[in-house]
Write an enzyme that holds these catalytic residues in place. Sequence first.
Site, short mmCIF file in Angstrom:
data_model
loop_
_atom_site.label_atom_id
_atom_site.label_comp_id
_atom_site.label_asym_id
_atom_site.label_seq_id
_atom_site.Cartn_x
_atom_site.Cartn_y
_atom_site.Cartn_z
CD GLU A 24 -2.34 5.31 4.36
OE1 GLU A 24 -1.89 5.38 5.63
OE2 GLU A 24 -2.74 6.24 3.66
CB THR A 72 -0.89 -0.10 1.12
OG1 THR A 72 -1.26 1.31 1.29
CG2 THR A 72 -0.20 -0.46 2.48
P1 NAP Z 1 -11.41 -4.36 1.97
O1 NAP Z 1 -12.75 -4.24 1.11
O2 NAP Z 1 -11.33 -4.06 3.36
O3 NAP Z 1 -11.42 -6.21 2.26
C1 NAP Z 1 -10.66 -6.75 2.97
C2 NAP Z 1 -10.69 -8.22 2.86
O4 NAP Z 1 -9.98 -8.82 3.83
C3 NAP Z 1 -11.92 -8.81 3.22
O5 NAP Z 1 -12.56 -9.79 2.50
C4 NAP Z 1 -12.20 -9.25 4.78
O6 NAP Z 1 -12.88 -10.29 4.96
C5 NAP Z 1 -10.65 -9.74 4.42
N1 NAP Z 1 -10.15 -10.18 6.03
C6 NAP Z 1 -9.95 -9.13 6.91
N2 NAP Z 1 -9.36 -9.74 7.94
C7 NAP Z 1 -8.98 -10.94 7.47
C8 NAP Z 1 -8.31 -12.08 7.97
N3 NAP Z 1 -8.08 -12.26 9.35
N4 NAP Z 1 -8.26 -13.34 7.50
C9 NAP Z 1 -8.88 -13.33 6.16
N5 NAP Z 1 -9.41 -12.40 5.44
C10 NAP Z 1 -9.38 -11.29 6.38
O7 NAP Z 1 -10.22 -4.09 1.30
P2 NAP Z 1 -9.86 -3.58 -0.32
O8 NAP Z 1 -10.09 -2.24 -0.63
O9 NAP Z 1 -10.73 -4.83 -1.22
O10 NAP Z 1 -8.40 -3.98 -0.53
C11 NAP Z 1 -7.77 -5.30 -0.69
C12 NAP Z 1 -6.07 -5.20 0.17
O11 NAP Z 1 -5.50 -4.28 -0.52
C13 NAP Z 1 -6.13 -4.97 1.28
O12 NAP Z 1 -5.12 -5.76 1.70
C14 NAP Z 1 -5.86 -3.77 1.45
O13 NAP Z 1 -5.10 -3.49 2.83
C15 NAP Z 1 -5.04 -3.28 0.16
N6 NAP Z 1 -4.87 -2.19 -0.05
C16 NAP Z 1 -6.13 -1.38 -0.68
C17 NAP Z 1 -6.08 -0.17 -1.05
C18 NAP Z 1 -7.36 0.47 -1.38
O14 NAP Z 1 -7.40 1.78 -1.70
N7 NAP Z 1 -8.66 -0.13 -1.52
C19 NAP Z 1 -4.90 0.54 -1.47
C20 NAP Z 1 -3.87 -0.24 -1.09
C21 NAP Z 1 -4.01 -1.48 -0.43
P3 NAP Z 1 -14.37 -9.72 5.62
O15 NAP Z 1 -15.45 -9.26 4.39
O16 NAP Z 1 -15.04 -11.07 5.95
O17 NAP Z 1 -14.39 -8.69 6.44
O1 F7E Z 2 -8.93 8.11 4.22
C1 F7E Z 2 -9.47 11.60 5.26
C2 F7E Z 2 -8.67 10.81 5.92
O2 F7E Z 2 -10.01 6.08 4.82
C3 F7E Z 2 -8.67 9.02 3.12
C4 F7E Z 2 -7.23 2.08 2.57
O3 F7E Z 2 -8.16 1.65 1.53
O4 F7E Z 2 -5.94 3.52 1.01
C5 F7E Z 2 -7.12 3.48 2.13
O5 F7E Z 2 -6.72 4.33 3.36
C6 F7E Z 2 -8.35 10.28 3.57
C7 F7E Z 2 -7.56 10.28 4.99
O6 F7E Z 2 -8.38 5.92 2.94
C8 F7E Z 2 -12.66 11.34 6.46
O7 F7E Z 2 -8.04 11.42 7.07
C9 F7E Z 2 -11.45 12.85 6.05
O8 F7E Z 2 -6.40 11.27 4.94
O9 F7E Z 2 -10.61 6.86 2.61
P1 F7E Z 2 -9.67 6.73 3.66
P2 F7E Z 2 -6.96 5.89 3.62
O10 F7E Z 2 -6.77 6.10 5.02
O11 F7E Z 2 -6.16 6.71 2.61
C10 F7E Z 2 -4.85 3.02 1.54
C11 F7E Z 2 -4.06 3.16 0.24
C12 F7E Z 2 -5.03 1.98 2.06
O12 F7E Z 2 -4.08 0.68 1.89
C13 F7E Z 2 -5.96 1.61 2.90
O13 F7E Z 2 -6.28 -0.09 3.27
O14 F7E Z 2 -9.45 10.98 3.85
N1 F7E Z 2 -10.70 11.77 5.54
N2 F7E Z 2 -12.61 12.58 6.49
C14 F7E Z 2 -11.61 10.80 6.08
N3 F7E Z 2 -11.51 9.45 6.04
C15 F7E Z 2 -12.48 8.80 6.37
N4 F7E Z 2 -12.38 7.28 6.33
N5 F7E Z 2 -13.77 9.11 6.93
C16 F7E Z 2 -13.79 10.51 7.17
O15 F7E Z 2 -14.62 11.12 7.59
#
Ligand code: NAP
Ligand code: F7E
Length: 375
Positions: free
Chosen positions: A152, A150
């Site tokens: 992050e 990520t």
């Molecule tokens: P998501 O919608 O939160 O899905 C997370 C998945 O992980 C769900 O299927 C969840 O199951 C499963 N999970 C959580 N804890 C687990 C455990 N202990 N054992 C097995 N499965 C588990 O996330 P996403 O947005 O699809 O992202 C997919 C991956 O990419 C994640 O690893 C996330 O950290 C990473 N990522 C996401 C982003 C983004 O912007 N979306 C960016 C960078 C990296 P349940 O449905 O049962 O909760």
């Molecule tokens: O926040 C700001 C918050 O929770 C984005 C995950 O998929 O992407 C995701 O992480 C920004 C942050 O995503 C609210 O402070 C303002 O600066 O949508 P977010 P994230 O934290 O960037 C990365 C790449 C991952 O890997 C993660 O799994 O938005 N923000 N107001 C808020 N965020 C939330 N959630 N809620 C608010 O009300």
Amino acid sequence: MPSVASSPNGASEAAPVERRVALITGVTGQDGSYLAELLLAKGYVVHGLKRRASSYNHPRLEHILDQKYPNSERFHLHYADLIDFGSLCAILRDTKPQEIYNLGAQSHVQVSFQLPQYTAEASGVGVMNMLEAIRATGLEQTVKFYQASTSELYGKVHAIPQDEETPFHPRSPYAVAKLYGFWAVKNYREAYDMYACNGILFNHESPRRGEIFVTRKITKAVAAIKLGKQECLYLGNLDAKRDWGHARDYVECMWLMLQQDTAEDFVIATGETTTVRDFAERAFARAGMPIRWEGKPGLTETGVVAEGELAGKTVVRVNAKYFRPAEVELLLGDPSKARTKLGWNPQKTSLQQLVEEMVDADLEMAADPNAYLKY
Ligand code: NAP
Ligand code: F7E
């Protein structure tokens, strides 16, 4: 490795063929559902890991599980958990995948401050569990492993834009856990010559995005406000900047990363960044409620509908409970390596298209909850 057997429309072939087998952890999440669709259309047998829950927990897969969905019979769900090593060994032994996409994680940054140890287990040690399960089942020389790393990891950024060489500076328990996973993958690649790679993915969104990530929280609230079902949207840091892409485009890149001769890590991003404030403006405008900002930036700033039926109504307020103990202020990825080496198009979906798709889907779902199944 057996060849992929798919017809141009992704339909089943008549003759029996040896199909490629993939395992997706996190299949019930946003990315998992898009990836399952992609792999089924490419002819794979797809196994997904689901967690035990007390209630129904895979609405994003409902359409795939429907027998009418093309190739539904090649999709299989299994109970397992990333923090249960034995369950991972069993699933690998039973399914013998050639490709593993490790998308499972506790993926919410703010929640990770409240669940730091659980996040470390699921999002960090879980990666090691999966790598060790591969070795324990003797698959280390045949399997290709993708890790959902990520942006992050860059946290308090050391360079703008961020690329594969930019140093990491994690800012949350989530990012710290993902850092462990990132290095576990690199270590196993070097130590055991495994095909294991990290996709350093920047934020990617869709109508299937979890409802407490900021983009979906905004588009869902916009729809509810438009339909008179919600009064106001409460947000945290309006000035945080993110490089937002579409999840459907990003899962293609995950697949491409496992089709190379050698495993390498890639940044996946659009190369453009914008603020939470701008995302909110675009979303309200799409629903016919353009907003203007009033008051000083900070806790007292508000978003007010500028024209139309709801003109003058305050629809956005700031609430400190959404501020994070340590914030990631700005993410902007450089996708040059993925564009050049993988032939991937980082600009396939523009930010405006993404906002429109999400708002339109949420408007439809707010009016008809059954519409969810279409997205
Ligand atoms: P998501 O919608 O939160 O899905 C997370 C998945 O992980 C769900 O299927 C969840 O199951 C499963 N999970 C959580 N804890 C687990 C455990 N202990 N054992 C097995 N499965 C588990 O996330 P996403 O947005 O699809 O992202 C997919 C991956 O990419 C994640 O690893 C996330 O950290 C990473 N990522 C996401 C982003 C983004 O912007 N979306 C960016 C960078 C990296 P349940 O449905 O049962 O909760
Ligand atoms: O926040 C700001 C918050 O929770 C984005 C995950 O998929 O992407 C995701 O992480 C920004 C942050 O995503 C609210 O402070 C303002 O600066 O949508 P977010 P994230 O934290 O960037 C990365 C790449 C991952 O890997 C993660 O799994 O938005 N923000 N107001 C808020 N965020 C939330 N959630 N809620 C608010 O009300």
